[in-house]
Scaffold this motif. Structure first.
Motif, PDB file in Angstrom:
ATOM      1  N   GLU A   1      -9.448   7.924   5.844  1.00  0.00           N
ATOM      2  CA  GLU A   1     -10.128   6.645   5.616  1.00  0.00           C
ATOM      3  C   GLU A   1     -10.493   5.918   6.911  1.00  0.00           C
ATOM      4  OE1 GLU A   1     -11.348   5.246   2.866  1.00  0.00           O
ATOM      5  OE2 GLU A   1     -10.771   7.043   1.773  1.00  0.00           O
TER       6      GLU A   1
ATOM      7  N   VAL B   1      -7.706  -0.818   4.126  1.00  0.00           N
ATOM      8  CA  VAL B   1      -8.639  -0.689   5.255  1.00  0.00           C
ATOM      9  C   VAL B   1      -9.754  -1.728   5.112  1.00  0.00           C
ATOM     10  CG1 VAL B   1     -10.294   0.857   6.399  1.00  0.00           C
ATOM     11  CG2 VAL B   1      -8.079   1.753   5.630  1.00  0.00           C
ATOM     12  N   LYS B   2     -10.226  -1.910   3.867  1.00  0.00           N
ATOM     13  CA  LYS B   2     -11.292  -2.894   3.611  1.00  0.00           C
ATOM     14  C   LYS B   2     -10.812  -4.301   3.974  1.00  0.00           C
ATOM     15  CE  LYS B   2     -14.579  -3.897  -0.019  1.00  0.00           C
ATOM     16  NZ  LYS B   2     -14.799  -3.941  -1.436  1.00  0.00           N
TER      17      LYS B   2
ATOM     18  N   LEU C   1      -5.101   6.938  -2.510  1.00  0.00           N
ATOM     19  CA  LEU C   1      -6.323   6.690  -1.733  1.00  0.00           C
ATOM     20  C   LEU C   1      -6.979   5.350  -2.070  1.00  0.00           C
ATOM     21  CD1 LEU C   1      -7.971  10.222  -1.479  1.00  0.00           C
ATOM     22  CD2 LEU C   1      -7.392   8.725   0.436  1.00  0.00           C
ATOM     23  N   ASP C   2      -6.893   4.916  -3.336  1.00  0.00           N
ATOM     24  CA  ASP C   2      -7.526   3.629  -3.673  1.00  0.00           C
ATOM     25  C   ASP C   2      -6.809   2.467  -2.990  1.00  0.00           C
ATOM     26  OD1 ASP C   2      -5.326   4.163  -5.313  1.00  0.00           O
ATOM     27  OD2 ASP C   2      -6.066   2.898  -6.941  1.00  0.00           O
TER      28      ASP C   2
ATOM     29  N   ARG D   1      -7.817   2.578   0.704  1.00  0.00           N
ATOM     30  CA  ARG D   1      -9.183   2.058   0.864  1.00  0.00           C
ATOM     31  C   ARG D   1      -9.185   0.533   0.836  1.00  0.00           C
ATOM     32  NH1 ARG D   1     -11.516   6.230  -2.936  1.00  0.00           N
ATOM     33  NH2 ARG D   1     -11.490   7.886  -1.380  1.00  0.00           N
TER      34      ARG D   1
ATOM     35  N   ASN E   1      -4.173  11.140   4.511  1.00  0.00           N
ATOM     36  CA  ASN E   1      -4.939  10.165   3.714  1.00  0.00           C
ATOM     37  C   ASN E   1      -5.436   9.002   4.564  1.00  0.00           C
ATOM     38  OD1 ASN E   1      -4.579  11.536   1.311  1.00  0.00           O
ATOM     39  ND2 ASN E   1      -2.819  10.314   0.653  1.00  0.00           N
TER      40      ASN E   1
ATOM     41  N   CYS F   1       0.830  -1.209   0.000  1.00  0.00           N
ATOM     42  CA  CYS F   1       0.000   0.000   0.000  1.00  0.00           C
ATOM     43  C   CYS F   1       0.862   1.256   0.000  1.00  0.00           C
ATOM     44  CB  CYS F   1      -0.898  -0.026   1.248  1.00  0.00           C
ATOM     45  SG  CYS F   1      -1.900   1.455   1.442  1.00  0.00           S
TER      46      CYS F   1
END
Ligand SMILES: NC(=O)c1ccc[n+]([C@@H]2O[C@H](COP(=O)([O-])OP(=O)(O)OC[C@H]3O[C@@H](n4cnc5c(N)ncnc54)[C@H](O)[C@@H]3O)[C@@H](O)[C@H]2O)c1
Length: 257
Positions: free
Chosen positions: A138, A87-88, A80-81, A84, A134, A75
């Motif tokens: 999130e 975190v997911k 940001l993708d 995300r 960032n 990461c």
């Protein structure tokens, strides 16, 4: 034996992290690696992430081989993708995020002002300051929903005292302290604690890539990554519930503020 048992239980109550989920950025090397290992060794479910996928996979293998809980992700904290997705992945594996440690950063390279052209300024600020923002962006909604959380941002002594080079590094690290203090004020009533660790000179790849020998003459003592990890563990623990908006600086007494 009964007293020893009681002492172990006290240590566990104040510093144990069993069942807490922690994301550590920059966990592939140095201080971030030590933080991920120490959090896992105290029972946390760790998500170790880093822009260097192979390095962080090796760190995760080490943690697993010691019997602790970890997952990992490649990461880049400027994307940001990717944040995300990380975190997911964390929430899917562990259900939530309790602790966020923003450790990933890049070095300035010992540049004087004439060498810090606009592209170089933007490169470093984007990673070392915006990268911290960032991940907060999130993760904070998850902490807000349950009205609890611990965020620990890694700044630097350069963000407090400055240096004779790398203005962009110092500015970013000072920015991390400002971001930490304002977030702490805004989120304090929601039981989300936000603190900073500002390491002194610590023996890592980043320190060796900098001017290691001259620096040794300035900072009379050099720390190890575990010295910084211990401060992070404290701030992540129940023992630090009354700490927010603070800057802890493990530096062996090299500077005081
Ligand atoms: N070593 C020191 O003396 C010292 C002093 C003060 C502050 N710090 C801070 O401590 C933290 C850890 O540094 P270190 O000394 O362990 O250095 P290091 O180079 O060993 O580790 C930094 C990690 O951050 C990762 N990283 C870099 N850019 C990234 C990005 N865009 N996305 C995700 N990860 C990225 C790197 O891949 C690396 O694994 C940094 O925030 C650094 O600024 C270090």
């Amino acid at each position: 034996m009964a007293l020893k048992q009681k002492m172990m239980e006290n240590a566990y109550r104040f510093f144990g992290l069993e069942g807490k989920t922690a994301i550590v950025t920059g966990a592939g090397n140095g201080i971030g690696k030590a933080i991920a290992k120490m959090l896992a060794s105290l029972g946390a479910n760790v998500m170790a992430c880093d822009i260097e996928g192979d390095s962080v996979a090796a760190v995760a293998d080490e943690i697993v081989s010691e019997g602790y809980k970890v997952i990992h992700s490649k990461c880049d904290i400027t994307k940001l993708d990717e944040i995300r997705a990380t975190v997911k992945q964390t929430v899917a594996a562990y259900g939530t995020v309790d602790i966020l440690v923003n450790c990933g950063a890049t070095m300035g390279g010992g540049k004087k002002i004439a060498e810090v052209h606009p592209e170089e300024w933007n490169r470093l600020i984007t990673t070392n300051l915006t990268g911290v923002y960032n991940f907060c962006w999130e993760v904070i909604p998850i902490m807000r929903e349950k009205q609890s959380g611990k965020i620990i941002n890694i700044s630097s002594e350069a963000g407090i005292a400055g240096e004779d080079c790398d203005i962009h590094y110092s500015a970013a690290k000072a920015g991390v302290i400002g971001l930490t203090k304002s977030l702490a004020r805004e989120l304090g009533h929601e039981k989300i604690n936000v603190n900073c660790v500002a390491p002194g000179f610590t023996e890592t790849r980043m320190a060796h890539e900098w001017e290691f020998e001259p620096a040794l003459k300035i900072f009379w003592k050099i720390g190890q990554p575990e010295d910084q990890a211990a401060a992070v563990v404290f701030l992540a623990s129940e023992a630090a519930n009354f700490f927010s908006g603070q800057v802890l600086s493990p530096n062996g007494g090299a500077y005081m503020f």
